[in-house]
Design a protein around this motif. Structure first.
Motif, PDB file in Angstrom:
ATOM      1  N   ASN A  94       0.867  -1.181   0.000  1.00 21.65           N
ATOM      2  CA  ASN A  94       0.000   0.000   0.000  1.00 21.65           C
ATOM      3  C   ASN A  94       0.906   1.233   0.000  1.00 21.65           C
ATOM      4  N   GLY A  95       1.295   1.677  -1.181  1.00 23.66           N
ATOM      5  CA  GLY A  95       2.193   2.826  -1.281  1.00 23.66           C
ATOM      6  C   GLY A  95       3.568   2.478  -0.744  1.00 23.66           C
ATOM      7  N   ASP A  96       4.011   3.244   0.250  1.00 26.20           N
ATOM      8  CA  ASP A  96       5.332   3.035   0.844  1.00 26.20           C
ATOM      9  C   ASP A  96       5.297   2.153   2.093  1.00 26.20           C
ATOM     10  N   GLN A  97       4.167   1.510   2.331  1.00 28.93           N
ATOM     11  CA  GLN A  97       3.991   0.584   3.454  1.00 28.93           C
ATOM     12  C   GLN A  97       3.571  -0.768   2.880  1.00 28.93           C
ATOM     13  N   ALA A  98       3.895  -1.815   3.595  1.00 27.41           N
ATOM     14  CA  ALA A  98       3.487  -3.151   3.160  1.00 27.41           C
ATOM     15  C   ALA A  98       3.360  -4.050   4.383  1.00 27.41           C
ATOM     16  N   ALA A  99       2.657  -5.138   4.182  1.00 29.41           N
ATOM     17  CA  ALA A  99       2.518  -6.163   5.211  1.00 29.41           C
ATOM     18  C   ALA A  99       2.754  -7.509   4.545  1.00 29.41           C
ATOM     19  N   GLY A 100       3.282  -8.437   5.309  1.00 32.23           N
ATOM     20  CA  GLY A 100       3.530  -9.751   4.741  1.00 32.23           C
ATOM     21  C   GLY A 100       3.466 -10.840   5.784  1.00 32.23           C
ATOM     22  N   ILE A 101       3.019 -11.999   5.350  1.00 31.37           N
ATOM     23  CA  ILE A 101       3.047 -13.211   6.160  1.00 31.37           C
ATOM     24  C   ILE A 101       3.947 -14.186   5.427  1.00 31.37           C
ATOM     25  N   PHE A 102       4.884 -14.771   6.177  1.00 34.03           N
ATOM     26  CA  PHE A 102       5.884 -15.657   5.607  1.00 34.03           C
ATOM     27  C   PHE A 102       6.005 -16.870   6.521  1.00 34.03           C
ATOM     28  N   TYR A 103       5.618 -18.030   6.022  1.00 33.63           N
ATOM     29  CA  TYR A 103       5.749 -19.232   6.821  1.00 33.63           C
ATOM     30  C   TYR A 103       7.227 -19.553   6.988  1.00 33.63           C
ATOM     31  N   HIS A 104       7.575 -20.121   8.137  1.00 31.24           N
ATOM     32  CA  HIS A 104       8.973 -20.464   8.355  1.00 31.24           C
ATOM     33  C   HIS A 104       9.112 -21.818   9.030  1.00 31.24           C
ATOM     34  N   ILE A 105      10.214 -22.466   8.694  1.00 28.42           N
ATOM     35  CA  ILE A 105      10.742 -23.595   9.433  1.00 28.42           C
ATOM     36  C   ILE A 105      12.142 -23.160   9.820  1.00 28.42           C
ATOM     37  N   SER A 106      12.369 -23.053  11.114  1.00 27.70           N
ATOM     38  CA  SER A 106      13.655 -22.572  11.625  1.00 27.70           C
ATOM     39  C   SER A 106      14.337 -23.723  12.360  1.00 27.70           C
ATOM     40  N   ARG A 107      15.407 -24.208  11.759  1.00 29.13           N
ATOM     41  CA  ARG A 107      16.136 -25.336  12.329  1.00 29.13           C
ATOM     42  C   ARG A 107      17.372 -24.838  13.071  1.00 29.13           C
ATOM     43  N   GLY A 123       6.158 -22.123  12.063  1.00 31.84           N
ATOM     44  CA  GLY A 123       5.203 -21.042  12.227  1.00 31.84           C
ATOM     45  C   GLY A 123       5.299 -20.043  11.111  1.00 31.84           C
ATOM     46  N   TRP A 124       5.150 -18.765  11.456  1.00 28.99           N
ATOM     47  CA  TRP A 124       5.234 -17.713  10.447  1.00 28.99           C
ATOM     48  C   TRP A 124       5.651 -16.395  11.056  1.00 28.99           C
ATOM     49  N   TYR A 125       6.097 -15.524  10.194  1.00 29.58           N
ATOM     50  CA  TYR A 125       6.340 -14.125  10.536  1.00 29.58           C
ATOM     51  C   TYR A 125       5.170 -13.321  10.011  1.00 29.58           C
ATOM     52  N   GLU A 126       4.722 -12.348  10.790  1.00 24.03           N
ATOM     53  CA  GLU A 126       3.711 -11.374  10.364  1.00 24.03           C
ATOM     54  C   GLU A 126       4.389 -10.018  10.449  1.00 24.03           C
ATOM     55  N   ASN A 127       4.968  -9.570   9.348  1.00 25.30           N
ATOM     56  CA  ASN A 127       5.816  -8.386   9.345  1.00 25.30           C
ATOM     57  C   ASN A 127       5.169  -7.205   8.640  1.00 25.30           C
ATOM     58  N   SER A 128       5.613  -6.027   9.035  1.00 21.21           N
ATOM     59  CA  SER A 128       5.295  -4.794   8.308  1.00 21.21           C
ATOM     60  C   SER A 128       6.596  -4.296   7.703  1.00 21.21           C
ATOM     61  N   PHE A 129       6.469  -3.587   6.587  1.00 21.07           N
ATOM     62  CA  PHE A 129       7.623  -3.076   5.858  1.00 21.07           C
ATOM     63  C   PHE A 129       7.394  -1.607   5.530  1.00 21.07           C
ATOM     64  N   ARG A 130       8.506  -0.898   5.370  1.00 24.58           N
ATOM     65  CA  ARG A 130       8.440   0.508   4.950  1.00 24.58           C
ATOM     66  C   ARG A 130       9.493   0.728   3.879  1.00 24.58           C
ATOM     67  N   ARG A 131       9.106   1.468   2.841  1.00 24.71           N
ATOM     68  CA  ARG A 131      10.055   1.838   1.810  1.00 24.71           C
ATOM     69  C   ARG A 131      10.939   2.951   2.372  1.00 24.71           C
ATOM     70  N   THR A 132      12.247   2.782   2.302  1.00 19.46           N
ATOM     71  CA  THR A 132      13.197   3.776   2.795  1.00 19.46           C
ATOM     72  C   THR A 132      14.078   4.221   1.631  1.00 19.46           C
ATOM     73  N   ALA A 133      14.953   5.172   1.890  1.00 16.32           N
ATOM     74  CA  ALA A 133      15.907   5.611   0.865  1.00 16.32           C
ATOM     75  C   ALA A 133      16.818   4.458   0.443  1.00 16.32           C
ATOM     76  N   ASP A 134      16.981   3.457   1.319  1.00 13.22           N
ATOM     77  CA  ASP A 134      17.816   2.284   1.030  1.00 13.22           C
ATOM     78  C   ASP A 134      16.991   1.086   0.568  1.00 13.22           C
ATOM     79  N   GLY A 135      15.740   1.297   0.216  1.00 14.99           N
ATOM     80  CA  GLY A 135      14.877   0.204  -0.220  1.00 14.99           C
ATOM     81  C   GLY A 135      13.940  -0.238   0.898  1.00 14.99           C
ATOM     82  N   TRP A 136      13.225  -1.322   0.656  1.00 19.48           N
ATOM     83  CA  TRP A 136      12.277  -1.848   1.628  1.00 19.48           C
ATOM     84  C   TRP A 136      13.010  -2.423   2.834  1.00 19.48           C
ATOM     85  N   LYS A 137      12.435  -2.178   4.020  1.00 21.96           N
ATOM     86  CA  LYS A 137      12.977  -2.738   5.259  1.00 21.96           C
ATOM     87  C   LYS A 137      11.826  -3.155   6.166  1.00 21.96           C
TER      88      LYS A 137
END
Length: 173
Positions: A94-107, A123-137
């Motif tokens: 959504n513009g310069d903001q984003a949300a994501g769900i990423f399933y993980h297996i962490s060994r 499980g999974w990660y439920e993360n938010s992201f922001r577009r920065t001058a250095d790209g998405w973080k």
């Protein structure tokens, strides 16, 4: 909701590009953990960012810096051989903001004489992201388990380095 056919091609390309860049952030995030490359790992996070690792720490969400968080990750994982796998990427931009769900297996693995040499989180990660001058973080990092198997004591929460790093992020436990 607008149908894909009615959206301009440049908008669809931008959406795909943003989604790919966010996916790449998650892949660098995991690769940094696996290689114990704490600079690579920290570079995926905004400064500051929100972290919710309640399932691992039992502590409420906190706001911290990438450097402080990388020190915590190092205290958890430096002595272990680790491998993180991500799948089922669901990203909404959504513009310069984003949300994501990423399933993980962490060994996690550490040969030892006190129990199983592995510990795996599912499980999974439920993360938010922001577009920065250095790209998405990543601006909000939430780690959720559905179940775990193996030896959870491989992440040694009694270790003084772990305690100090956790207190720096979450406050005294």
């Amino acid at each position: 909701m607008t149908s894909p056919a009615s959206r301009p091609v440049d908008e669809m390309v931008r959406q795909l590009w943003d989604r790919q860049q966010i996916s790449d952030v998650m892949l660098r995030f995991g690769r940094g953990l696996d290689l114990h490359d704490w600079d690579m790992y920290a570079a995926t996070l905004t400064d500051p960012f929100e972290v919710d690792f309640f399932d691992l720490t039992g502590r409420p969400p906190a706001v911290t810096t990438p450097k402080t968080w990388a020190k915590f990750a190092s205290a958890c994982l430096e002595r272990l051989v680790v491998m993180h796998q991500y799948s089922n990427f669901h990203i909404t931009v959504n513009g310069d903001q984003a949300a994501g769900i990423f399933y993980h297996i962490s060994r996690h693995r550490l040969p030892n004489r006190f129990g199983d040499d592995h510990y795996t989180q599912y499980g999974w990660y439920e993360n938010s992201f922001r577009r920065t001058a250095d790209g998405w973080k990543i601006s909000r990092l939430k780690h959720t388990f559905q179940w775990c198997d193996g030896n959870p004591t491989l992440i040694d929460v009694s270790d003084s380095a772990w305690q100090e790093a956790a207190a720096a992020v979450f406050g005294p436990g």
